[in-house]
Design an enzyme around this catalytic site. Structure first.
Site, PDB file in Angstrom:
ATOM      1  N   CYS A 174     -14.472 -12.468 -35.250  1.00  0.00           N
ATOM      2  CA  CYS A 174     -13.781 -12.378 -34.548  1.00  0.00           C
ATOM      3  C   CYS A 174     -12.413 -12.548 -34.829  1.00  0.00           C
ATOM      4  O   CYS A 174     -11.491 -13.157 -34.318  1.00  0.00           O
ATOM      5  CB  CYS A 174     -13.627 -14.629 -34.674  1.00  0.00           C
ATOM      6  SG  CYS A 174     -15.407 -14.719 -34.019  1.00  0.00           S
TER       7      CYS A 174
ATOM      8  N   HIS B  47      -7.480 -17.622 -32.110  1.00  0.00           N
ATOM      9  CA  HIS B  47      -8.720 -17.386 -31.519  1.00  0.00           C
ATOM     10  C   HIS B  47      -9.681 -18.225 -30.670  1.00  0.00           C
ATOM     11  O   HIS B  47      -9.049 -19.856 -31.324  1.00  0.00           O
ATOM     12  CB  HIS B  47      -9.464 -16.837 -33.159  1.00  0.00           C
ATOM     13  CG  HIS B  47     -11.173 -17.166 -32.476  1.00  0.00           C
ATOM     14  ND1 HIS B  47     -11.449 -16.498 -31.844  1.00  0.00           N
ATOM     15  CD2 HIS B  47     -12.253 -17.310 -33.683  1.00  0.00           C
ATOM     16  CE1 HIS B  47     -13.204 -16.336 -32.287  1.00  0.00           C
ATOM     17  NE2 HIS B  47     -13.075 -17.317 -32.330  1.00  0.00           N
TER      18      HIS B  47
ATOM     19  N   ASN C 292     -16.256 -19.180 -26.376  1.00  0.00           N
ATOM     20  CA  ASN C 292     -15.841 -18.365 -27.853  1.00  0.00           C
ATOM     21  C   ASN C 292     -16.497 -16.943 -27.281  1.00  0.00           C
ATOM     22  O   ASN C 292     -17.108 -16.609 -27.763  1.00  0.00           O
ATOM     23  CB  ASN C 292     -16.689 -18.976 -29.022  1.00  0.00           C
ATOM     24  CG  ASN C 292     -15.754 -18.111 -30.889  1.00  0.00           C
ATOM     25  OD1 ASN C 292     -15.487 -16.804 -30.303  1.00  0.00           O
ATOM     26  ND2 ASN C 292     -16.348 -18.441 -31.629  1.00  0.00           N
TER      27      ASN C 292
HETATM   28  O1  UT7 Z   1     -15.790 -17.448 -34.526  1.00  0.00           O
HETATM   29  C1  UT7 Z   1     -16.084 -18.083 -35.105  1.00  0.00           C
HETATM   30  C2  UT7 Z   1     -15.117 -19.225 -35.900  1.00  0.00           C
HETATM   31  N1  UT7 Z   1     -16.427 -20.425 -35.323  1.00  0.00           N
HETATM   32  C3  UT7 Z   1     -16.111 -21.508 -35.650  1.00  0.00           C
HETATM   33  O2  UT7 Z   1     -14.753 -21.612 -37.114  1.00  0.00           O
HETATM   34  C4  UT7 Z   1     -16.857 -22.676 -35.372  1.00  0.00           C
HETATM   35  C5  UT7 Z   1     -16.873 -23.547 -36.775  1.00  0.00           C
HETATM   36  N2  UT7 Z   1     -17.890 -24.579 -36.609  1.00  0.00           N
HETATM   37  C6  UT7 Z   1     -17.928 -25.352 -34.727  1.00  0.00           C
HETATM   38  O3  UT7 Z   1     -17.358 -25.223 -34.191  1.00  0.00           O
HETATM   39  C7  UT7 Z   1     -18.525 -26.801 -34.815  1.00  0.00           C
HETATM   40  O4  UT7 Z   1     -19.084 -27.081 -36.721  1.00  0.00           O
HETATM   41  C8  UT7 Z   1     -19.807 -26.870 -34.059  1.00  0.00           C
HETATM   42  C9  UT7 Z   1     -19.271 -26.916 -32.945  1.00  0.00           C
HETATM   43  C10 UT7 Z   1     -20.618 -25.319 -34.579  1.00  0.00           C
HETATM   44  C11 UT7 Z   1     -20.311 -27.628 -34.644  1.00  0.00           C
HETATM   45  O5  UT7 Z   1     -20.068 -29.116 -34.317  1.00  0.00           O
HETATM   46  P1  UT7 Z   1     -19.683 -30.197 -35.707  1.00  0.00           P
HETATM   47  O6  UT7 Z   1     -18.944 -31.458 -35.235  1.00  0.00           O
HETATM   48  O7  UT7 Z   1     -19.436 -29.676 -36.779  1.00  0.00           O
HETATM   49  O8  UT7 Z   1     -21.053 -30.894 -35.981  1.00  0.00           O
HETATM   50  P2  UT7 Z   1     -22.597 -30.342 -36.974  1.00  0.00           P
HETATM   51  O9  UT7 Z   1     -22.522 -29.220 -37.186  1.00  0.00           O
HETATM   52  O10 UT7 Z   1     -22.347 -31.676 -37.930  1.00  0.00           O
HETATM   53  O11 UT7 Z   1     -23.801 -31.098 -36.537  1.00  0.00           O
HETATM   54  C12 UT7 Z   1     -23.708 -32.535 -36.105  1.00  0.00           C
HETATM   55  C13 UT7 Z   1     -25.014 -33.078 -35.068  1.00  0.00           C
HETATM   56  C14 UT7 Z   1     -26.299 -32.554 -35.850  1.00  0.00           C
HETATM   57  O12 UT7 Z   1     -27.251 -33.388 -35.937  1.00  0.00           O
HETATM   58  P3  UT7 Z   1     -27.447 -34.325 -36.740  1.00  0.00           P
HETATM   59  O13 UT7 Z   1     -27.616 -34.124 -38.509  1.00  0.00           O
HETATM   60  O14 UT7 Z   1     -26.316 -35.405 -36.951  1.00  0.00           O
HETATM   61  O15 UT7 Z   1     -27.940 -35.248 -36.103  1.00  0.00           O
HETATM   62  C15 UT7 Z   1     -26.833 -31.852 -35.229  1.00  0.00           C
HETATM   63  O16 UT7 Z   1     -28.213 -31.301 -34.878  1.00  0.00           O
HETATM   64  O17 UT7 Z   1     -24.743 -32.612 -33.347  1.00  0.00           O
HETATM   65  C16 UT7 Z   1     -26.133 -31.514 -33.797  1.00  0.00           C
HETATM   66  N3  UT7 Z   1     -26.215 -30.855 -32.562  1.00  0.00           N
HETATM   67  C17 UT7 Z   1     -26.215 -30.584 -31.398  1.00  0.00           C
HETATM   68  N4  UT7 Z   1     -26.778 -31.536 -30.486  1.00  0.00           N
HETATM   69  C18 UT7 Z   1     -26.286 -31.873 -29.373  1.00  0.00           C
HETATM   70  C19 UT7 Z   1     -25.290 -29.666 -33.035  1.00  0.00           C
HETATM   71  N5  UT7 Z   1     -25.595 -28.652 -32.198  1.00  0.00           N
HETATM   72  C20 UT7 Z   1     -26.160 -29.357 -30.905  1.00  0.00           C
HETATM   73  C21 UT7 Z   1     -26.260 -29.366 -29.423  1.00  0.00           C
HETATM   74  N6  UT7 Z   1     -26.247 -30.068 -28.612  1.00  0.00           N
HETATM   75  N7  UT7 Z   1     -25.192 -28.577 -29.271  1.00  0.00           N
END
Ligand code: UT7
Length: 321
Positions: free
Chosen positions: A114, A248, A278
């Protein structure tokens, strides 16, 4: 002193749009979760016949028309892409053939993920400033929909397809003021597409993007904050000198944190995330082109571009547009 300046921009987005409601039918997720956690509402998805090459060509032709140049004027083609047409020849060589030109250097920058567009822009800028070339076509083009696991809700909701292009040309007025590139391989496993060349594929999932999202999120906020400080300091500028952030487009919460760091209102951020998701290395030129065509970014304004992604690799460009 020779500078390089942005003299044209262009973009291409596939016609098909996949909304969050559509994704709710594919994996266990919700429109509310996606919007709240990412800021994404919909994304464009390439049709079967579309590739990083076909999209790059459309964006490139638009950027050349905007710059008022013809393919024969181009001195270098760089395509930033993690989803190239082939391993080799490069997508850029394929494009060169389609543009009916030969001889100028043409290559892909596959490895900065990215951050690829900022890396590519930095290389082209150095060549122009050195006097080696006069004009460069710098493109970010991605078919991320082909490398996400459509059964993995933690990644498939995030990405989209598209291409953005800029033409940069030699100028005696300042344009690209500085670029700053970095990488840290100790975080190589945080975001990867772990396909190993020459080894038999052990599990099918190796074909897909793997990401530890929340770890990357924290790294990004920290890294980008330092990157902004470095970029401003190198140019003897203050936060108040920046007119536009062109980030980005990975997550609205990261972008909001970065705008806050710069003391910029969100109206001064080039945003496409809501409609495009993204698009990896295409996201910065897509956001730049849209903000210019919408009449928001104007000539003479100071732009801060930033990208980060797999590697980790990250970088910025400070541009007097
Ligand atoms: O382009 C390269 C650069 N990329 C990035 O910078 C990405 C950076 N990261 C992010 O944007 C975020 O970390 C995400 C959007 C990917 C995830 O958001 P988050 O607030 O960090 O969520 P998390 O990974 O901590 O997950 C929280 C909860 C989990 O459930 P539990 O374990 O708390 O029960 C996940 O399983 O959200 C759950 N979860 C979802 N729920 C519904 C993860 N993906 C989804 C989903 N729908 N699509």
């Amino acid at each position: 002193m020779v500078y390089s300046k942005i003299i044209g921009t262009g973009s291409y987005l596939p016609e098909k749009i996949l909304t969050n409601a559509d994704i709710e039918k594919i994996v266990e997720t919700s429109n509310e979760w996606i919007i709240e956690r990412t800021g994404i509402h919909r994304r464009h998805i390439a049709a079967e016949h579309e590739t990083s090459l076909t999209m790059a060509e459309k964006a490139a032709r638009e950027a050349m028309a905007d710059a008022g140049i013809v393919p024969a004027d181009i001195g270098m083609i760089i395509i930033a892409t993690t989803t190239p047409e082939k391993m080799f020849p490069s997508t850029a060589c394929h494009l060169q053939e389609r543009l009916g030109i030969a001889g100028c250097p043409a290559f892909d920058l596959n490895s900065a993920a990215c951050a690829g567009f900022v890396y590519a822009l930095s290389i082209a800028d150095q060549y122009i400033k050195s006097g080696a070339i006069k004009t460069a076509l710098v493109i970010g083009s991605e078919v991320m929909s082909r490398v996400v696991d459509w059964t993995d809700r933690t990644t498939c909701v995030l990405f989209g397809d598209g291409a953005g292009a800029v033409v940069i040309g030699a100028s005696d007025e300042p344009g690209i003021l500085s670029t700053h590139l970095h990488a840290d391989g100790t975080h190589k496993d945080v975001l990867s597409l772990p396909v190993s060349i020459g080894k038999p594929m052990e599990v099918e999932e190796e074909l897909f993007i793997k990401m530890t999202g929340n770890q990357l999120f924290k790294l990004a906020v920290n890294i980008l904050g330092n990157l902004f400080d470095e970029t401003l300091k190198a140019n003897g500028l203050q936060r108040s000198d920046i007119d536009w952030l062109v980030p980005h487009q990975a997550n609205i919460r990261i972008i909001q944190a970065m705008a806050k760091k710069l003391d910029l209102p969100m109206e001064r951020v080039a945003l496409t995330l809501e409609d495009q998701g993204n698009t990896s290395s295409a996201s910065i030129p897509l956001a730049l082109d849209k903000a210019i065509r919408d009449g928001k970014i104007k000539r003479g304004e100071m732009l801060l571009l930033e990208g980060f992604g797999g590697g980790l690799a990250w970088g910025s460009a400070l541009i007097k547009y």
